[in-house]
Design a protein around this motif. Structure first.
Motif, PDB file in Angstrom:
ATOM      1  N   ASP A  94       0.856  -1.184   0.000  1.00 60.26           N
ATOM      2  CA  ASP A  94       0.000   0.000   0.000  1.00 60.26           C
ATOM      3  C   ASP A  94       0.891   1.233   0.000  1.00 60.26           C
ATOM      4  O   ASP A  94       1.804   1.343   0.817  1.00 60.26           O
ATOM      5  CB  ASP A  94      -0.896   0.026   1.246  1.00 60.26           C
ATOM      6  CG  ASP A  94      -2.001  -1.014   1.180  1.00 60.26           C
ATOM      7  OD1 ASP A  94      -2.581  -1.193   0.096  1.00 60.26           O
ATOM      8  OD2 ASP A  94      -2.279  -1.638   2.221  1.00 60.26           O
ATOM      9  N   VAL A  95       0.621   2.131  -0.911  1.00 58.30           N
ATOM     10  CA  VAL A  95       1.401   3.370  -1.019  1.00 58.30           C
ATOM     11  C   VAL A  95       0.447   4.539  -0.819  1.00 58.30           C
ATOM     12  O   VAL A  95      -0.538   4.671  -1.538  1.00 58.30           O
ATOM     13  CB  VAL A  95       2.072   3.467  -2.411  1.00 58.30           C
ATOM     14  CG1 VAL A  95       2.812   4.788  -2.554  1.00 58.30           C
ATOM     15  CG2 VAL A  95       3.010   2.289  -2.639  1.00 58.30           C
ATOM     16  N   MET A  96       0.732   5.346   0.197  1.00 62.15           N
ATOM     17  CA  MET A  96      -0.151   6.484   0.508  1.00 62.15           C
ATOM     18  C   MET A  96       0.669   7.777   0.560  1.00 62.15           C
ATOM     19  O   MET A  96       1.831   7.754   0.962  1.00 62.15           O
ATOM     20  CB  MET A  96      -0.829   6.287   1.870  1.00 62.15           C
ATOM     21  CG  MET A  96      -1.793   5.125   1.947  1.00 62.15           C
ATOM     22  SD  MET A  96      -3.182   5.194   0.789  1.00 62.15           S
ATOM     23  CE  MET A  96      -4.085   6.635   1.366  1.00 62.15           C
ATOM     24  N   PRO A  97       0.061   8.898   0.175  1.00 68.94           N
ATOM     25  CA  PRO A  97       0.761  10.179   0.332  1.00 68.94           C
ATOM     26  C   PRO A  97       1.060  10.434   1.807  1.00 68.94           C
ATOM     27  O   PRO A  97       0.236  10.124   2.669  1.00 68.94           O
ATOM     28  CB  PRO A  97      -0.232  11.206  -0.222  1.00 68.94           C
ATOM     29  CG  PRO A  97      -1.564  10.519  -0.232  1.00 68.94           C
ATOM     30  CD  PRO A  97      -1.293   9.069  -0.367  1.00 68.94           C
ATOM     31  N   LYS A  98       2.245  10.978   2.094  1.00 68.11           N
ATOM     32  CA  LYS A  98       2.587  11.278   3.490  1.00 68.11           C
ATOM     33  C   LYS A  98       1.576  12.259   4.070  1.00 68.11           C
ATOM     34  O   LYS A  98       1.034  13.098   3.340  1.00 68.11           O
ATOM     35  CB  LYS A  98       3.995  11.884   3.554  1.00 68.11           C
ATOM     36  CG  LYS A  98       5.080  10.867   3.240  1.00 68.11           C
ATOM     37  CD  LYS A  98       6.461  11.393   3.569  1.00 68.11           C
ATOM     38  CE  LYS A  98       7.479  10.299   3.282  1.00 68.11           C
ATOM     39  NZ  LYS A  98       8.860  10.677   3.617  1.00 68.11           N
ATOM     40  N   ILE A 118       7.535  11.733  -1.029  1.00 65.63           N
ATOM     41  CA  ILE A 118       6.165  12.201  -0.763  1.00 65.63           C
ATOM     42  C   ILE A 118       5.223  11.084  -0.337  1.00 65.63           C
ATOM     43  O   ILE A 118       4.074  11.346   0.003  1.00 65.63           O
ATOM     44  CB  ILE A 118       5.577  12.910  -2.005  1.00 65.63           C
ATOM     45  CG1 ILE A 118       5.569  11.971  -3.231  1.00 65.63           C
ATOM     46  CG2 ILE A 118       6.335  14.189  -2.322  1.00 65.63           C
ATOM     47  CD1 ILE A 118       4.739  12.506  -4.391  1.00 65.63           C
ATOM     48  N   GLU A 119       5.686   9.829  -0.345  1.00 67.49           N
ATOM     49  CA  GLU A 119       4.780   8.713  -0.052  1.00 67.49           C
ATOM     50  C   GLU A 119       5.361   7.759   0.983  1.00 67.49           C
ATOM     51  O   GLU A 119       6.569   7.547   1.034  1.00 67.49           O
ATOM     52  CB  GLU A 119       4.477   7.924  -1.345  1.00 67.49           C
ATOM     53  CG  GLU A 119       3.648   8.696  -2.368  1.00 67.49           C
ATOM     54  CD  GLU A 119       3.583   8.021  -3.726  1.00 67.49           C
ATOM     55  OE1 GLU A 119       2.554   8.155  -4.405  1.00 67.49           O
ATOM     56  OE2 GLU A 119       4.567   7.372  -4.123  1.00 67.49           O
ATOM     57  N   ASN A 120       4.482   7.197   1.788  1.00 66.71           N
ATOM     58  CA  ASN A 120       4.823   6.091   2.683  1.00 66.71           C
ATOM     59  C   ASN A 120       4.293   4.801   2.083  1.00 66.71           C
ATOM     60  O   ASN A 120       3.318   4.813   1.330  1.00 66.71           O
ATOM     61  CB  ASN A 120       4.155   6.275   4.041  1.00 66.71           C
ATOM     62  CG  ASN A 120       4.752   7.408   4.832  1.00 66.71           C
ATOM     63  OD1 ASN A 120       5.933   7.698   4.711  1.00 66.71           O
ATOM     64  ND2 ASN A 120       3.925   8.062   5.637  1.00 66.71           N
ATOM     65  N   PHE A 121       4.916   3.686   2.451  1.00 69.35           N
ATOM     66  CA  PHE A 121       4.367   2.408   1.994  1.00 69.35           C
ATOM     67  C   PHE A 121       4.356   1.391   3.118  1.00 69.35           C
ATOM     68  O   PHE A 121       5.116   1.509   4.085  1.00 69.35           O
ATOM     69  CB  PHE A 121       5.149   1.865   0.791  1.00 69.35           C
ATOM     70  CG  PHE A 121       6.572   1.485   1.105  1.00 69.35           C
ATOM     71  CD1 PHE A 121       6.884   0.237   1.616  1.00 69.35           C
ATOM     72  CD2 PHE A 121       7.595   2.398   0.894  1.00 69.35           C
ATOM     73  CE1 PHE A 121       8.192  -0.093   1.914  1.00 69.35           C
ATOM     74  CE2 PHE A 121       8.918   2.069   1.197  1.00 69.35           C
ATOM     75  CZ  PHE A 121       9.203   0.818   1.702  1.00 69.35           C
ATOM     76  N   THR A 122       3.477   0.408   2.992  1.00 72.28           N
ATOM     77  CA  THR A 122       3.475  -0.744   3.886  1.00 72.28           C
ATOM     78  C   THR A 122       3.501  -1.999   3.039  1.00 72.28           C
ATOM     79  O   THR A 122       2.925  -2.036   1.950  1.00 72.28           O
ATOM     80  CB  THR A 122       2.220  -0.776   4.782  1.00 72.28           C
ATOM     81  OG1 THR A 122       1.064  -0.736   3.955  1.00 72.28           O
ATOM     82  CG2 THR A 122       2.178   0.399   5.735  1.00 72.28           C
ATOM     83  N   VAL A 123       4.172  -3.022   3.545  1.00 70.88           N
ATOM     84  CA  VAL A 123       4.256  -4.324   2.867  1.00 70.88           C
ATOM     85  C   VAL A 123       3.634  -5.350   3.784  1.00 70.88           C
ATOM     86  O   VAL A 123       3.937  -5.376   4.975  1.00 70.88           O
ATOM     87  CB  VAL A 123       5.723  -4.708   2.575  1.00 70.88           C
ATOM     88  CG1 VAL A 123       5.810  -6.100   1.981  1.00 70.88           C
ATOM     89  CG2 VAL A 123       6.379  -3.695   1.650  1.00 70.88           C
ATOM     90  N   ARG A 124       2.731  -6.177   3.251  1.00 71.86           N
ATOM     91  CA  ARG A 124       2.165  -7.230   4.088  1.00 71.86           C
ATOM     92  C   ARG A 124       1.757  -8.421   3.229  1.00 71.86           C
ATOM     93  O   ARG A 124       1.512  -8.297   2.032  1.00 71.86           O
ATOM     94  CB  ARG A 124       0.978  -6.706   4.891  1.00 71.86           C
ATOM     95  CG  ARG A 124      -0.238  -6.358   4.063  1.00 71.86           C
ATOM     96  CD  ARG A 124      -1.407  -5.948   4.956  1.00 71.86           C
ATOM     97  NE  ARG A 124      -2.624  -5.877   4.182  1.00 71.86           N
ATOM     98  CZ  ARG A 124      -2.961  -4.858   3.405  1.00 71.86           C
ATOM     99  NH1 ARG A 124      -2.156  -3.822   3.301  1.00 71.86           N
ATOM    100  NH2 ARG A 124      -4.076  -4.876   2.716  1.00 71.86           N
TER     101      ARG A 124
END
Lengths: 87, 87
Positions: B7-11, B72-78
């Motif tokens: 999931d990649v979301m804007p900070k 500019i983006e954060n991500f999570t890996v699952r």
């Protein structure tokens, strides 16, 4: 305030050129072991008050009418329990 | 074959014009009760073999270099346990 997440993905039978572009780029960047990539959208909705079944049904209607194109995309609606810290 | 989701979301401190457009459209469509919307991307990666910590670290490198813009983006890996049927 509660967070409801809507994931919108291209239907399996629909071509996904963005995902294919990522899949094609991975080996060029030295990455291996990935057989397929599909790219979709993620919406985070901050909902006022508690998330009841009615609220989730309302968000599903938002997803159907505004957030997704039901002809080519599927969506899921779920509550995100905690505002997790993201990497 | 296992599915890993990125999931990649804007900070949080970054303006999100797409999310703001959705937020502005909701009341015009008769929807209420949503205080904020943020829009990001969701990637589903079909990974060959088992998902070990090394595989997850490799996917995190893919997310850093290709799937997201870390400025500019954060991500999570699952790992997604089962290939769930989507609505």
């Amino acid at each position: 305030m509660s967070r409801v997440v809507v994931d919108v993905m291209p239907k399996p039978e629909i071509l996904d050129p963005q995902g294919k572009a990522v899949l094609g780029a991975l080996p060029r960047l030295g990455f291996s072991g990935v057989a397929d990539v599909r790219q979709g959208k993620r919406f985070e909705l901050e909902v006022e008050g508690e998330v009841t079944d009615e609220v989730l049904a309302e968000v599903a209607r938002m997803a159907e009418t505004l957030l997704s194109n039901p002809v080519i995309e599927n969506f899921t609606v779920r509550v995100e329990e905690t505002a997790e810290v993201q990497a």
